[in-house]
Design a protein around this motif. Structure first.
Motif, PDB file in Angstrom:
ATOM      1  N   HIS A 211       0.825  -1.206   0.000  1.00 46.34           N
ATOM      2  CA  HIS A 211       0.000   0.000   0.000  1.00 46.34           C
ATOM      3  C   HIS A 211       0.861   1.258   0.000  1.00 46.34           C
ATOM      4  N   ARG A 212       0.329   2.311  -0.573  1.00 48.18           N
ATOM      5  CA  ARG A 212       1.115   3.547  -0.712  1.00 48.18           C
ATOM      6  C   ARG A 212       1.574   4.105   0.632  1.00 48.18           C
ATOM      7  N   THR A 213       0.819   3.798   1.705  1.00 51.55           N
ATOM      8  CA  THR A 213       1.230   4.293   3.022  1.00 51.55           C
ATOM      9  C   THR A 213       2.468   3.579   3.544  1.00 51.55           C
ATOM     10  N   LYS A 214       2.823   2.458   2.932  1.00 52.87           N
ATOM     11  CA  LYS A 214       4.003   1.701   3.374  1.00 52.87           C
ATOM     12  C   LYS A 214       5.123   1.717   2.341  1.00 52.87           C
ATOM     13  N   MET A 215       4.927   2.490   1.283  1.00 57.30           N
ATOM     14  CA  MET A 215       5.966   2.592   0.258  1.00 57.30           C
ATOM     15  C   MET A 215       7.136   3.438   0.754  1.00 57.30           C
ATOM     16  N   GLU A 313      -4.873   7.409  -9.780  1.00 56.08           N
ATOM     17  CA  GLU A 313      -4.247   7.690  -8.492  1.00 56.08           C
ATOM     18  C   GLU A 313      -3.409   6.494  -8.044  1.00 56.08           C
ATOM     19  N   VAL A 314      -2.239   6.787  -7.489  1.00 56.56           N
ATOM     20  CA  VAL A 314      -1.349   5.723  -7.028  1.00 56.56           C
ATOM     21  C   VAL A 314      -1.952   5.021  -5.812  1.00 56.56           C
ATOM     22  N   MET A 315      -2.034   3.703  -5.890  1.00 55.22           N
ATOM     23  CA  MET A 315      -2.553   2.909  -4.783  1.00 55.22           C
ATOM     24  C   MET A 315      -1.449   2.164  -4.038  1.00 55.22           C
ATOM     25  N   GLY A 316      -0.381   1.840  -4.741  1.00 51.22           N
ATOM     26  CA  GLY A 316       0.701   1.097  -4.118  1.00 51.22           C
ATOM     27  C   GLY A 316       1.690   0.648  -5.166  1.00 51.22           C
ATOM     28  N   LEU A 317       2.492  -0.315  -4.812  1.00 50.23           N
ATOM     29  CA  LEU A 317       3.463  -0.865  -5.762  1.00 50.23           C
ATOM     30  C   LEU A 317       3.471  -2.376  -5.676  1.00 50.23           C
ATOM     31  N   LEU A 318       3.935  -2.985  -6.746  1.00 51.29           N
ATOM     32  CA  LEU A 318       3.988  -4.441  -6.822  1.00 51.29           C
ATOM     33  C   LEU A 318       5.292  -4.846  -7.476  1.00 51.29           C
TER      34      LEU A 318
END
Length: 446
Positions: A211-215, A313-318
């Motif tokens: 999640h973007r909050t943990k990127m 919108e950016v949601m996270g990364l994979l």
């Protein structure tokens, strides 16, 4: 009279033998191992090829067997009734019913089916040639019966397509894995790994993304020296660069490229243009399946992507590692911080971060929490409670007690999950004193 009696008894016996053949053949064909039959066919076994062709048209096969079995059973019962009527009069009907029920159940159903279950593959190979002829002879009748059955069911609102399958191949494999696990033939780790492979086609990238909050990201507007310091201090080899806002990803910086630039500049960071070293970010929709994304990673030879929603919108990364971990479990090396996102306790409970996926909890604890409506544990609690709870509140649902330990703004950050002895009903709320703050947790990110 004696000759006629002997012929009648012989006919009844022969019909019972044929009935036993039909019953045993049905069980053998349905219980035969498709994998072994395909292997034998590849090795050149012609009878295995016959078995596979019969199973490919399973409905025609079962229809022919049921039709033949019922015909011989009815014929045997009619002959027996006629024989007993001539001997015992009207009481012969009752005697014939009792005798034929016993003979059919024992010798034409239970006995042949028991043998067929114990020797399914061998019997399937033995009866395949005869069944091929039977199916071909009864094909017009079974086709008419299929037509009648399908249209009768449609009158009651059940629409069955000609090619409809009740159970897909993936579901059959998953069921076989679960069965062997319960029987002790497959250990939990192997079951999770095999199940992870099957899940790739059912999960989206949003289900397992970081999640973007943990990127872990770096501000591209910082001086080169600061960017380099942050990159070298990070445990990740690929780091997103942003400008203006954290969600505005403008490039991906690779640690190897950065080290090469440092070597070429002989350590003079003022000569390094970080944005020139960065590669363009690869954005993927959050609805992409893991199977499709894995294929895209391999095709593009790119192991890092930014996940965006329908609005961009950016949601996270994979990463490729995230997908692999869905199959083999967590992958750690000497640079990883010990993860404390989910900590099993001696009493059987679990201390867990709110952003931990429900799937990960199920795999870790061998639980069966639902993940259809919410991806994370915090999301599951909010969905069931229909509110954002405060620390100290507890909720009972799906056979577990969820206690909120910590909350940051509108996010549940820490919970305790306790399995209940008896499944509870819909969320019941109870206010209890907040637990002591849990230990600081690490996180897995880019």
């Amino acid at each position: 009279m004696t000759v006629a009696l002997g012929l009648t008894l012989g006919a009844i016996l022969g019909l019972l033998i044929v009935s036993a053949f039909f019953s045993g053949s049905e069980t053998a064909l349905t219980a035969a191992s498709r994998a072994r039959m395909h292997a034998l066919e590849d090795d050149g076994n012609p009878r295995a090829g016959l078995v596979n062709r019969l199973l490919d048209s399973r409905e025609r096969l079962i229809g022919a067997l049921l039709l033949g079995n019922n015909l011989v059973n009815i014929a045997a019962s009619a002959l027996t009734t006629s024989l007993f009527l001539s001997v015992f009069g009207e009481a012969g009907v009752a005697y014939a019913t009792l005798v034929m029920t016993a003979l059919v159940v024992v010798f034409a159903e239970v006995l042949p089916k028991t043998y067929a279950i114990l020797n399914a593959d061998r019997m399937a190979l033995a009866v395949a040639p005869a069944l091929e002829v039977l199916v071909a002879l009864l094909a017009p009748v079974t086709a008419a019966l299929q037509f009648l059955v399908r249209h009768t069911l449609r009158l009651f609102g059940s629409n069955i397509d000609d090619d409809a399958e009740v159970l897909s191949a993936h579901e059959e494999i998953r069921g076989a894995i679960e069965l062997h696990h319960k029987e002790g033939g497959v250990v939990k780790g192997d079951r999770d790994m095999l199940g992870g492979v099957l899940d790739l086609r059912e999960l989206d990238v949003s289900d397992i993304m970081v999640h973007r909050t943990k990127m872990v990201t770096i501000d591209a507007d910082l001086p080169s020296a600061d960017i380099i310091d942050q990159a070298l201090q990070s445990s990740h080899t690929r780091l997103p660069l942003w400008k203006g806002e954290r969600e505005e990803i403008v490039g991906i910086l690779h640690a190897r490229t950065l080290l090469q630039a440092l070597r070429d500049s002989r350590g003079d960071v003022s000569k390094i243009d970080v944005m020139a070293l960065a590669t363009p970010p690869w954005f993927v929709p959050d609805t992409t399946t893991l199977k499709a994304q894995l294929a895209a990673f391999l095709k593009r030879k790119n192991h890092f992507s930014i996940v965006v929603d329908e609005y961009g919108e950016v949601m996270g990364l994979l990463t490729l590692e995230d997908i692999i971990e869905e199959i083999v479990g967590d992958i750690t090396d000497e640079t990883d911080v010990a993860a404390t996102d989910a900590q099993p306790q001696p009493d059987g409970s679990l201390l867990v971060e709110g952003l931990v996926p429900v799937r990960d909890v199920n795999r870790l604890m061998d639980w069966d929490l639902p993940d259809e409506e919410a991806t994370t544990v915090a999301g599951l609690v909010i969905h069931e409670a229909q509110t954002i709870p405060n620390p100290g509140q507890t909720f009972n649902f799906h056979g577990f007690r969820f206690e909120v330990l910590r909350r940051h703004r509108n996010r549940i950050t820490r919970l305790r999950v306790v399995p209940l002895n008896e499944p509870a009903g819909k969320a019941e709320t109870a206010h209890a004193p907040a637990d002591k703050p849990a230990a600081k947790t690490g996180s897995k990110d880019s």
